[in-house]
Motif scaffolding. Sequence first.
Motif, PDB file in Angstrom:
ATOM      1  N   LEU A 187       0.827  -1.208   0.000  1.00 39.03           N
ATOM      2  CA  LEU A 187       0.000   0.000   0.000  1.00 39.03           C
ATOM      3  C   LEU A 187       0.864   1.261   0.000  1.00 39.03           C
ATOM      4  CD1 LEU A 187      -2.769  -1.063   2.560  1.00 39.03           C
ATOM      5  CD2 LEU A 187      -3.041  -0.768   0.093  1.00 39.03           C
ATOM      6  N   GLN A 188       1.943   1.244   0.749  1.00 36.44           N
ATOM      7  CA  GLN A 188       2.838   2.402   0.758  1.00 36.44           C
ATOM      8  C   GLN A 188       3.542   2.581  -0.582  1.00 36.44           C
ATOM      9  OE1 GLN A 188       5.292   1.593   4.238  1.00 36.44           O
ATOM     10  NE2 GLN A 188       4.053   2.965   5.494  1.00 36.44           N
ATOM     11  N   GLN A 189       3.864   1.480  -1.249  1.00 34.51           N
ATOM     12  CA  GLN A 189       4.466   1.591  -2.578  1.00 34.51           C
ATOM     13  C   GLN A 189       3.469   2.167  -3.578  1.00 34.51           C
ATOM     14  OE1 GLN A 189       7.526   1.254  -3.329  1.00 34.51           O
ATOM     15  NE2 GLN A 189       7.407   1.361  -5.571  1.00 34.51           N
ATOM     16  N   LEU A 190       2.202   1.789  -3.451  1.00 33.80           N
ATOM     17  CA  LEU A 190       1.171   2.356  -4.327  1.00 33.80           C
ATOM     18  C   LEU A 190       1.013   3.854  -4.072  1.00 33.80           C
ATOM     19  CD1 LEU A 190      -1.088   1.946  -6.402  1.00 33.80           C
ATOM     20  CD2 LEU A 190      -2.614   1.351  -4.509  1.00 33.80           C
ATOM     21  N   LEU A 191       1.036   4.257  -2.813  1.00 28.72           N
ATOM     22  CA  LEU A 191       0.949   5.686  -2.502  1.00 28.72           C
ATOM     23  C   LEU A 191       2.184   6.435  -3.003  1.00 28.72           C
ATOM     24  CD1 LEU A 191      -0.657   7.932  -1.135  1.00 28.72           C
ATOM     25  CD2 LEU A 191       0.494   7.371   1.018  1.00 28.72           C
ATOM     26  N   PHE A 192       3.330   5.790  -2.989  1.00 29.24           N
ATOM     27  CA  PHE A 192       4.544   6.407  -3.529  1.00 29.24           C
ATOM     28  C   PHE A 192       4.387   6.703  -5.022  1.00 29.24           C
ATOM     29  CE2 PHE A 192       8.549   5.574  -5.798  1.00 29.24           C
ATOM     30  CZ  PHE A 192       9.312   6.632  -5.326  1.00 29.24           C
ATOM     31  N   ARG A 193       3.828   5.754  -5.778  1.00 26.58           N
ATOM     32  CA  ARG A 193       3.589   5.991  -7.206  1.00 26.58           C
ATOM     33  C   ARG A 193       2.541   7.079  -7.413  1.00 26.58           C
ATOM     34  NH1 ARG A 193       7.954   4.172  -9.773  1.00 26.58           N
ATOM     35  NH2 ARG A 193       8.348   1.949  -9.389  1.00 26.58           N
ATOM     36  N   LEU A 194       1.561   7.136  -6.531  1.00 29.83           N
ATOM     37  CA  LEU A 194       0.526   8.161  -6.653  1.00 29.83           C
ATOM     38  C   LEU A 194       1.102   9.554  -6.415  1.00 29.83           C
ATOM     39  CD1 LEU A 194      -3.075   7.910  -5.359  1.00 29.83           C
ATOM     40  CD2 LEU A 194      -1.753   9.918  -4.738  1.00 29.83           C
ATOM     41  N   LEU A 195       1.947   9.696  -5.399  1.00 30.69           N
ATOM     42  CA  LEU A 195       2.531  11.006  -5.109  1.00 30.69           C
ATOM     43  C   LEU A 195       3.441  11.485  -6.235  1.00 30.69           C
ATOM     44  CD1 LEU A 195       3.379  10.471  -1.325  1.00 30.69           C
ATOM     45  CD2 LEU A 195       1.510  11.828  -2.287  1.00 30.69           C
ATOM     46  N   ALA A 196       4.009  10.533  -6.990  1.00 29.20           N
ATOM     47  CA  ALA A 196       4.855  10.924  -8.122  1.00 29.20           C
ATOM     48  C   ALA A 196       4.044  11.516  -9.272  1.00 29.20           C
ATOM     49  CB  ALA A 196       5.647   9.714  -8.615  1.00 29.20           C
ATOM     50  N   CYS A 197       2.719  11.348  -9.243  1.00 27.86           N
ATOM     51  CA  CYS A 197       1.868  11.891 -10.308  1.00 27.86           C
ATOM     52  C   CYS A 197       1.623  13.396 -10.166  1.00 27.86           C
ATOM     53  CB  CYS A 197       0.519  11.165 -10.328  1.00 27.86           C
ATOM     54  SG  CYS A 197       0.618   9.438 -10.839  1.00 27.86           S
ATOM     55  N   GLN A 198       2.246  14.013  -9.209  1.00 31.14           N
ATOM     56  CA  GLN A 198       2.098  15.471  -9.075  1.00 31.14           C
ATOM     57  C   GLN A 198       2.644  16.152 -10.333  1.00 31.14           C
ATOM     58  OE1 GLN A 198       3.419  17.060  -5.317  1.00 31.14           O
ATOM     59  NE2 GLN A 198       4.004  19.015  -6.234  1.00 31.14           N
ATOM     60  N   PRO A 199       1.836  16.910 -11.043  1.00 34.53           N
ATOM     61  CA  PRO A 199       2.267  17.463 -12.340  1.00 34.53           C
ATOM     62  C   PRO A 199       3.324  18.549 -12.176  1.00 34.53           C
ATOM     63  CG  PRO A 199       0.110  18.311 -11.753  1.00 34.53           C
ATOM     64  CD  PRO A 199       0.457  17.303 -10.706  1.00 34.53           C
ATOM     65  N   GLN A 200       4.150  18.665 -13.208  1.00 34.22           N
ATOM     66  CA  GLN A 200       5.214  19.665 -13.235  1.00 34.22           C
ATOM     67  C   GLN A 200       5.165  20.420 -14.564  1.00 34.22           C
ATOM     68  OE1 GLN A 200       7.204  20.174 -10.627  1.00 34.22           O
ATOM     69  NE2 GLN A 200       6.532  18.374  -9.450  1.00 34.22           N
ATOM     70  N   GLY A 201       5.448  21.701 -14.518  1.00 29.82           N
ATOM     71  CA  GLY A 201       5.564  22.489 -15.743  1.00 29.82           C
ATOM     72  C   GLY A 201       4.252  22.611 -16.493  1.00 29.82           C
TER      73      GLY A 201
END
Length: 426
Positions: A187-201
Amino acid sequence: MAVGGTQPTLRKYLGALKDTTTVSLAKVNSDYKDLDIAIVKATNHVERPSKEKYIREIFLSISAARPRADVAYCIHALARRLSKTRNWAVALKTLIVIHRALREVDPTFREELINYGRSRSHMLNMAYFKDDSSAEAWDYSAWVRIYALYLEERLECFRVLKYDVETDPPRTRDLDTVALLDHLPPLQQLLFRLLACQPQGASSYNIIIQHALSMVALESVKIYTAISDGTINLVDKFFEMQRNDAIRALDIYKRATNQAERLSEFYEVCKTIHIGRGEKFLKIEQPPASFLQTMEEYVRDAPTMTKEKAVLAIEYKKEPEEEEKPASPPPAPEPEAEQEPEPEPEPVIEEPPAPEPDLLGLNEPSPAATAIEEQNALALAIVPIDDVPKAAPTFENGVTGWELALVTAPSSNETAVASSKKLVGC
């Protein structure tokens, strides 16, 4: 300026031409032409969200009422569309269709998607995808790769936990220690991938990316709730754990604290770009730092499993030693009073028994019986010594006399030949 304005127009024209050609081929060559046409139109090159009617046609083709072959063909068509394109809009729309199908369609689609990934290469592996047609397309391609990783991790989390965090009720609140240590890391690994979806630029302001990001933000609520319930349950059991389990639990707790801070930042970014309007995001509160210090102190002094095993082994060895103690030696006998030696008896000489008298005279020799025995001894010589047949003479090399006679004796044929010669000579 003319060149800069002509290039996007040319790309749009080529994209529309590709879509039209693909639809025409599907009408002629495909056995599932309605499904193929719906997939092409739902994932076209137009840089706007897909029309809902085409997505509904796809979902109707992969519902539980349809055969599994139709579901497998739909997954194959989406994977083919995803692997052949180099356009960020087509790739992102295809991923959105897959994501919505996981959320809205029967679980059979998810099972078929997992089976497809096992039998073939992972269709969501887009690590090398890029659209370098423009600077904005480069930013969009980066977000597409991160979004694909999140969807792939979502399937992996379901494969490990055997339930979907988004659709099934949370289970981490009532798990035991062993199950918690196994469930919380995925579950923590899934949340890690989700937090990486924060858009940039530039990806922060793209309308298609914002549509996909809104689904990701909604799923973060249930994922973090499951992790939070599991962490509280883990803390309740923490001060009764052995050292190895306590170390793992402390790492999970530290990671949960760090992810809670990052999730708060993620929600702030979503609010600034108007993601999740009308939705209530979680209010995350951090535990006091003193509690973390208490947990670290317990880990240093926590009992280990090896010590308990050693104590049990010592106790187990002591029992047979107590049972096998040698018996105490018997008390020494008291010395008896000395007795006077008795005189030895004189030896008795036994006389041989006297022979019994031969009243019938059986032991006396009889001259008549002696004569009969002598006659019987002479009668045993039946064959005289002179009449014994002589052995056949032997010659050198082990050849006996009868064999030599057989060779040297003239045959009747030789006699007949000799007589015939004499007659001819006459």
